[in-house]
Design a protein around this motif. Sequence first.
Motif, PDB file in Angstrom:
ATOM      1  N   LEU A   1       0.861  -1.204   0.139  1.00  0.00           N
ATOM      2  CA  LEU A   1       0.196   0.136  -0.158  1.00  0.00           C
ATOM      3  C   LEU A   1       0.821   1.241   0.026  1.00  0.00           C
ATOM      4  O   LEU A   1       0.528   2.234  -0.982  1.00  0.00           O
ATOM      5  CB  LEU A   1      -0.922  -0.015   1.103  1.00  0.00           C
ATOM      6  N   ASN A   2       1.852   1.456   1.019  1.00  0.00           N
ATOM      7  CA  ASN A   2       2.608   2.502   0.887  1.00  0.00           C
ATOM      8  C   ASN A   2       3.590   2.804  -0.109  1.00  0.00           C
ATOM      9  O   ASN A   2       3.564   3.955  -0.715  1.00  0.00           O
ATOM     10  CB  ASN A   2       3.653   2.360   2.169  1.00  0.00           C
ATOM     11  N   ALA A   3       4.179   1.616  -0.891  1.00  0.00           N
ATOM     12  CA  ALA A   3       5.114   1.644  -2.077  1.00  0.00           C
ATOM     13  C   ALA A   3       3.904   2.231  -3.153  1.00  0.00           C
ATOM     14  O   ALA A   3       4.479   3.064  -3.996  1.00  0.00           O
ATOM     15  CB  ALA A   3       5.723   0.303  -2.273  1.00  0.00           C
ATOM     16  N   MET A   4       2.703   1.449  -3.402  1.00  0.00           N
ATOM     17  CA  MET A   4       2.346   1.847  -4.352  1.00  0.00           C
ATOM     18  C   MET A   4       1.429   3.342  -4.457  1.00  0.00           C
ATOM     19  O   MET A   4       1.577   3.943  -5.479  1.00  0.00           O
ATOM     20  CB  MET A   4       1.035   0.880  -4.680  1.00  0.00           C
ATOM     21  N   VAL A   5       1.085   3.680  -3.432  1.00  0.00           N
ATOM     22  CA  VAL A   5       0.377   5.003  -3.411  1.00  0.00           C
ATOM     23  C   VAL A   5       1.530   5.971  -3.268  1.00  0.00           C
ATOM     24  O   VAL A   5       1.441   7.250  -4.085  1.00  0.00           O
ATOM     25  CB  VAL A   5      -0.226   5.133  -1.988  1.00  0.00           C
ATOM     26  N   GLY A   6       2.623   5.730  -2.762  1.00  0.00           N
ATOM     27  CA  GLY A   6       3.995   6.731  -2.733  1.00  0.00           C
ATOM     28  C   GLY A   6       4.286   6.681  -4.057  1.00  0.00           C
ATOM     29  O   GLY A   6       4.620   7.949  -4.731  1.00  0.00           O
TER      30      GLY A   6
ATOM     31  N   THR B   1       5.018  10.149  -8.764  1.00  0.00           N
ATOM     32  CA  THR B   1       5.237  10.255 -10.263  1.00  0.00           C
ATOM     33  C   THR B   1       4.077  10.849 -11.006  1.00  0.00           C
ATOM     34  O   THR B   1       4.095  10.757 -12.291  1.00  0.00           O
ATOM     35  CB  THR B   1       5.724   8.809 -10.783  1.00  0.00           C
ATOM     36  N   ASP B   2       3.340  11.270 -10.371  1.00  0.00           N
ATOM     37  CA  ASP B   2       1.885  11.861 -10.816  1.00  0.00           C
ATOM     38  C   ASP B   2       1.182  10.843 -11.781  1.00  0.00           C
ATOM     39  O   ASP B   2       0.664  11.371 -12.911  1.00  0.00           O
ATOM     40  CB  ASP B   2       2.297  13.440 -11.716  1.00  0.00           C
ATOM     41  N   LEU B   3       1.117   9.458 -11.470  1.00  0.00           N
ATOM     42  CA  LEU B   3       0.486   8.773 -12.129  1.00  0.00           C
ATOM     43  C   LEU B   3      -1.328   8.653 -11.387  1.00  0.00           C
ATOM     44  O   LEU B   3      -1.575   8.540 -10.218  1.00  0.00           O
ATOM     45  CB  LEU B   3       1.110   7.451 -12.146  1.00  0.00           C
TER      46      LEU B   3
ATOM     47  N   ARG C   1      -5.423   6.591 -22.475  1.00  0.00           N
ATOM     48  CA  ARG C   1      -6.090   7.370 -23.417  1.00  0.00           C
ATOM     49  C   ARG C   1      -5.601   8.871 -22.752  1.00  0.00           C
ATOM     50  O   ARG C   1      -5.312   9.992 -23.639  1.00  0.00           O
ATOM     51  CB  ARG C   1      -7.359   7.267 -24.183  1.00  0.00           C
ATOM     52  N   GLU C   2      -6.121   9.073 -21.639  1.00  0.00           N
ATOM     53  CA  GLU C   2      -6.429  10.179 -21.029  1.00  0.00           C
ATOM     54  C   GLU C   2      -5.524  10.384 -19.806  1.00  0.00           C
ATOM     55  O   GLU C   2      -5.242  11.598 -19.127  1.00  0.00           O
ATOM     56  CB  GLU C   2      -7.906  10.506 -20.659  1.00  0.00           C
ATOM     57  N   TRP C   3      -5.176   9.300 -19.260  1.00  0.00           N
ATOM     58  CA  TRP C   3      -4.346   9.591 -17.970  1.00  0.00           C
ATOM     59  C   TRP C   3      -2.906   8.744 -18.026  1.00  0.00           C
ATOM     60  O   TRP C   3      -2.853   7.621 -18.584  1.00  0.00           O
ATOM     61  CB  TRP C   3      -5.308   8.677 -16.930  1.00  0.00           C
ATOM     62  N   ALA C   4      -2.046   9.403 -17.457  1.00  0.00           N
ATOM     63  CA  ALA C   4      -0.764   8.813 -17.129  1.00  0.00           C
ATOM     64  C   ALA C   4      -0.670   7.424 -16.235  1.00  0.00           C
ATOM     65  O   ALA C   4      -1.458   7.468 -15.025  1.00  0.00           O
ATOM     66  CB  ALA C   4       0.195   9.848 -16.429  1.00  0.00           C
TER      67      ALA C   4
END
Length: 230
Positions: free
Chosen positions: A107-112, A117-119, A187-190
């Motif tokens: 959880l911490n790794a993925m959310v961080g 990286t603004d994904l 298509r619209e999101w990183a």
Amino acid sequence: MPDPLVSFVVPAKDEQASLPATLESIRDQRTAREFEVVVVDGDSDDATPEIARRYDAAVVHQPRPAADGGDGLGPGIGDARHRGAKRADGDWLAFVDADTVVRPDYLNAMVGFARGTDLAAASSRCRMVGPARAKLVEATINHAFPRLDRPVLPGFNCLVRRDAYFASGGFPNVPNEDTAFSRELGREWATGYHPSVLAKTSGRRVAKSGLTGTLYHYLRLDWGRLTADY
């Protein structure tokens, strides 16, 4: 309890053998962030819903296909994931399958990683156990999918921001639902991949997962990107 930051969504049908390990790995997350678990039960014939409740998960019922068959698809795993997403309250949705185990820092790794990286969505490298061909799929997920123009995010290991999920339409009830969702979202999101192995999953459904069946098509579409660095 404060509103959860993350909702884990776990589709499960007749998964009493595998589900406990999955839910234990979620329960044992080393995090101060609030999270919840939503298990979508596909009208199981075994103790799947009882096991889910034993781990304090919210249980959403997914009915079986109508007798007339309708469009022939019935409510599949894409439908299950979407039902869970609609029930979830988290700002982030973490889709994990009932035969997948996540690391305590998942959880911490993925959310961080996603925030840093603004994904809008991310997967991670994984380890796949099972038949020999599962290792081919593992290598594809870990080394090819992240380099696609619109990365394929496997449904068994996918974190997505709630607003982006619903804006893109969510998981469709179609074959290869994770590929279809990933391509539409991209298509619209990183989107992208965390470089560490954060999940272990079974390779028992490799032939049905939609990953191998669409590999050639999307690798061909993105071949220019894949070979640009060589």
